[in-house]
Design a protein around this motif. Structure first.
Motif, short mmCIF file in Angstrom:
data_model
loop_
_atom_site.label_atom_id
_atom_site.label_comp_id
_atom_site.label_asym_id
_atom_site.label_seq_id
_atom_site.Cartn_x
_atom_site.Cartn_y
_atom_site.Cartn_z
N ARG A 59 0.81 -1.21 0.00
CA ARG A 59 0.00 0.00 0.00
C ARG A 59 0.85 1.26 0.00
NH1 ARG A 59 -3.83 -2.83 4.24
NH2 ARG A 59 -5.58 -3.36 2.91
N GLY A 60 2.18 1.11 0.16
CA GLY A 60 3.02 2.28 0.36
C GLY A 60 2.93 3.30 -0.75
N ALA A 61 3.01 2.88 -2.01
CA ALA A 61 2.98 3.82 -3.13
C ALA A 61 1.66 4.57 -3.17
CB ALA A 61 3.23 3.09 -4.44
N ALA A 62 0.57 3.87 -2.90
CA ALA A 62 -0.74 4.51 -2.91
C ALA A 62 -0.84 5.55 -1.81
CB ALA A 62 -1.84 3.46 -2.74
N GLU A 63 -0.26 5.25 -0.64
CA GLU A 63 -0.27 6.21 0.46
C GLU A 63 0.54 7.46 0.10
OE1 GLU A 63 1.20 6.43 5.12
OE2 GLU A 63 0.87 4.51 4.15
N GLU A 64 1.70 7.25 -0.48
CA GLU A 64 2.55 8.36 -0.86
C GLU A 64 1.86 9.24 -1.91
OE1 GLU A 64 7.14 8.92 -2.43
OE2 GLU A 64 6.55 7.09 -1.37
N LYS A 65 1.15 8.61 -2.85
CA LYS A 65 0.44 9.38 -3.87
C LYS A 65 -0.71 10.16 -3.25
CE LYS A 65 -1.79 9.25 -8.34
NZ LYS A 65 -2.05 8.50 -9.59
N ALA A 66 -1.41 9.57 -2.27
CA ALA A 66 -2.52 10.27 -1.62
C ALA A 66 -2.03 11.55 -0.95
CB ALA A 66 -3.19 9.36 -0.60
N LEU A 67 -0.87 11.49 -0.31
CA LEU A 67 -0.31 12.68 0.35
C LEU A 67 0.15 13.70 -0.69
CD1 LEU A 67 1.72 11.02 3.24
CD2 LEU A 67 -0.62 11.91 3.28
N ALA A 68 0.71 13.22 -1.79
CA ALA A 68 1.13 14.12 -2.86
C ALA A 68 -0.08 14.83 -3.47
CB ALA A 68 1.88 13.36 -3.95
N GLN A 69 -1.19 14.10 -3.63
CA GLN A 69 -2.39 14.71 -4.17
C GLN A 69 -2.96 15.75 -3.22
OE1 GLN A 69 -4.49 10.95 -5.14
NE2 GLN A 69 -4.77 11.81 -7.17
N LEU A 70 -2.91 15.45 -1.92
CA LEU A 70 -3.38 16.42 -0.93
C LEU A 70 -2.59 17.72 -1.07
CD1 LEU A 70 -4.97 17.26 1.61
CD2 LEU A 70 -3.15 16.17 2.97
N ALA A 71 -1.27 17.62 -1.12
CA ALA A 71 -0.43 18.81 -1.23
C ALA A 71 -0.70 19.56 -2.53
CB ALA A 71 1.05 18.42 -1.15
N ARG A 72 -0.77 18.83 -3.63
CA ARG A 72 -0.91 19.46 -4.94
C ARG A 72 -2.29 20.04 -5.16
NH1 ARG A 72 -2.43 17.97 -10.17
NH2 ARG A 72 -1.24 19.06 -11.79
N ASN A 73 -3.34 19.32 -4.75
CA ASN A 73 -4.70 19.77 -5.02
C ASN A 73 -5.09 20.99 -4.19
OD1 ASN A 73 -4.99 17.73 -6.87
ND2 ASN A 73 -6.18 16.40 -5.54
N VAL A 74 -4.54 21.10 -2.99
CA VAL A 74 -4.89 22.22 -2.12
C VAL A 74 -3.87 23.35 -2.24
CG1 VAL A 74 -5.45 22.92 0.24
CG2 VAL A 74 -6.03 20.62 -0.53
N GLY A 75 -2.62 23.01 -2.55
CA GLY A 75 -1.56 24.00 -2.58
C GLY A 75 -0.97 24.21 -1.20
N VAL A 76 -0.57 23.13 -0.55
CA VAL A 76 -0.05 23.19 0.81
C VAL A 76 1.26 22.41 0.89
CG1 VAL A 76 -2.36 23.40 1.78
CG2 VAL A 76 -1.31 21.14 1.62
N HIS A 77 1.94 22.57 2.02
CA HIS A 77 3.11 21.76 2.33
C HIS A 77 2.66 20.56 3.16
CE1 HIS A 77 5.92 25.05 1.18
NE2 HIS A 77 4.95 25.81 1.64
#
Length: 475
Positions: free
Chosen positions: A374-392
């Motif tokens: 599940r690791g890659a999916a988790e990492e992508k979910a966090l990347a999407q959170l950062a990118r979609n909202v514009g946050v660190h």
């Protein structure tokens, strides 16, 4: 090889091949070329598996023939997909084709969904996007202005329109009207003093994103003083005693203590809200975020600190709140936990343009085998959170790992390093302040060392910087 007979020809490089090497098992071949790439080939399939691209000393990208990619952040300005004369940015395919740990997946023979980026682009081309008002060079005399965005369907439909203000997403409370095949959306925004950068983009029905259209606006009004808003969540106690943690609450309390002590001179006020143990329910967290959204201003800073369990099921990431009894039961998580998309909507609604999300999300030791897939999916979910909202986003564990707690440290490894960084060790420029990007770099460098020292195994955090850099603490 003994006979010297040609068995097959592998075609793909655009310049001379300089060297080749077989994998230890003999199932793959790597070839390097003067075209600046290394390609991986399947010996038995005769197929190109992946291309490795090096950019400068520190940046890199991995791509597959059907469009999957993984890359360092600095690569995106230099590596693109090309179709004829059309140049397509990697991030236009982010939602479907970004795959953290892509090289490891390819090398291990892992399966990727049988989808082709070129076919998706043909079937669902992205809309065109233009910010039509205000016009370039227009002087702004008032803080509240209207931004008009024109989005035109190019055959793939219009699924979602996104507007960023200084890299932070603006909530979609716009008015809209149809103009033939185009949509005109009008947003009301509050300008910050100085330069304001707006970037608009839109998605087709199959989630191919357009190129962003950028507009810079300058406002010379009176400076409003900034306030720091902090929501700290620490959960040791869960409804299911088997999920109990030892240091999540201590981690959150220590973070609050450092922020209060070190950031008071940066802001006119530091508003801290804490939710510990049984207080940290899904309802309380979402309600608190709504309350912060109601009082925050664009000049403010918002920091969300979360220490507790995290879980990912069916590529859906959850903050596991105190009322949960199982980590990997989707029905129960949907009901009781906080889905990352819900968190994304709440963060988008907070007016503050400078937002940091810190996650020391642990997983039970028994879940380690599950996390390996599940690791890659988790990492992508966090990347999407950062990118979609514009946050660190600074998160405790990267792909295929789980965060660790140690009695010797009195904290989880990640928060132990985080606290040391905030206390001044992350001040790379020695200018008396620690910025978000300095803190992220310090965490990336130091967390593996501390984990190796106390556990004998390195732990790599995940850091994503999709917002404005800003100082967190001042010496």
């Amino acid at each position: 090889m003994a006979s010297g007979q040609k068995i097959r020809v592998l075609t793909g490089h655009s310049e001379w091949v300089s060297s080749v090497s077989f994998s230890p098992g003999g199932k793959q071949l790597a070839s390097s070329s003067y075209d600046g790439t290394v390609k991986l080939w399947g010996i038995h399939s005769d197929k190109e598996l992946a291309t490795l691209i090096s950019v400068g000393e520190n940046d890199w990208a991995v791509t597959t023939p059907n469009g999957y990619f993984d890359c360092s952040e600095g690569t995106k300005d230099y590596v693109h997909f090309v179709r004829g004369t059309e140049v397509i940015e990697l991030d236009q395919f982010f939602e479907t084709f970004y795959h953290p740990g892509l090289l490891a997946t390819v090398m291990s023979g892992g399966e990727l969904p049988d989808i082709d980026a070129g076919e998706q682009l043909n079937n669902s081309p992205p809309p065109t996007v233009e910010i039509i008002s205000p016009v370039v060079g227009e002087k702004m005399q008032q803080r509240e202005i209207e931004i008009q965005v024109k989005v035109c369907n190019k055959g793939g439909g219009i699924d979602e329109v996104k507007l960023l203000h200084n890299k932070k997403r603006i909530p979609d409370t716009s008015n809209e009207r149809q103009d033939g095949d185009c949509l005109i959306k009008t947003y009301t925004v509050s300008l910050g003093v100085g330069d304001n950068t707006f970037v608009a983009s839109a998605f087709s029905a199959e989630r191919v994103e357009s190129r962003g259209h950028k507009l810079d606006v300058h406002f010379s009004g009176a400076v409003r003083e900034a306030v720091s808003h902090v929501l700290a969540i620490g959960i040791d106690e869960y409804k299911n005693p088997q999920l109990k943690l030892n240091y999540a609450r201590t981690d959150a309390e220590s973070f609050v203590e450092v922020i209060r002590a070190k950031s008071s001179r940066l802001f006119t006020d530091v508003n801290v809200t804490t939710l510990y143990d049984t207080e940290a329910t899904r309802e309380n967290i979402l309600t608190t975020l709504d309350q912060i959204a109601a009082k925050a201003n664009p000049e403010d800073v918002f920091t969300l600190y979360y220490a507790g369990h995290g879980s990912i099921v069916d590529n859906r990431y959850y903050f596991v709140t105190t009322e949960n009894i199982k980590l990997y039961d989707r029905a129960k998580l949907d009901r009781d936990a906080t889905f990352v998309n819900d968190m994304q909507q709440k963060l988008t609604a907070i007016p503050a343009k400078k937002v940091l999300v810190i996650m020391d999300a642990c997983h039970s030791g028994a879940a380690a085998d599950l996390l390996a897939v599940r690791g890659a999916a988790e990492e992508k979910a966090l990347a999407q959170l950062a990118r979609n909202v514009g946050v660190h986003v600074l998160a405790s564990s990267g792909s295929e790992q789980y965060a660790s707690e140690f009695a010797q440290l009195g904290h989880g490894v990640f928060t132990y390093v985080l606290l040391k960084g905030l206390q001044g060790e992350a001040d790379m420029l020695k200018d008396g302040q620690v910025t978000v990007k300095e803190l992220g770099l310090y965490i990336e460098n130091e967390t593996p060392k501390i984990a190796k020292q106390y556990k004998g195994q390195e732990q790599y955090p995940t850091t994503r910087h999709d917002g404005q850099d800003f100082p967190l603490v001042l010496e």
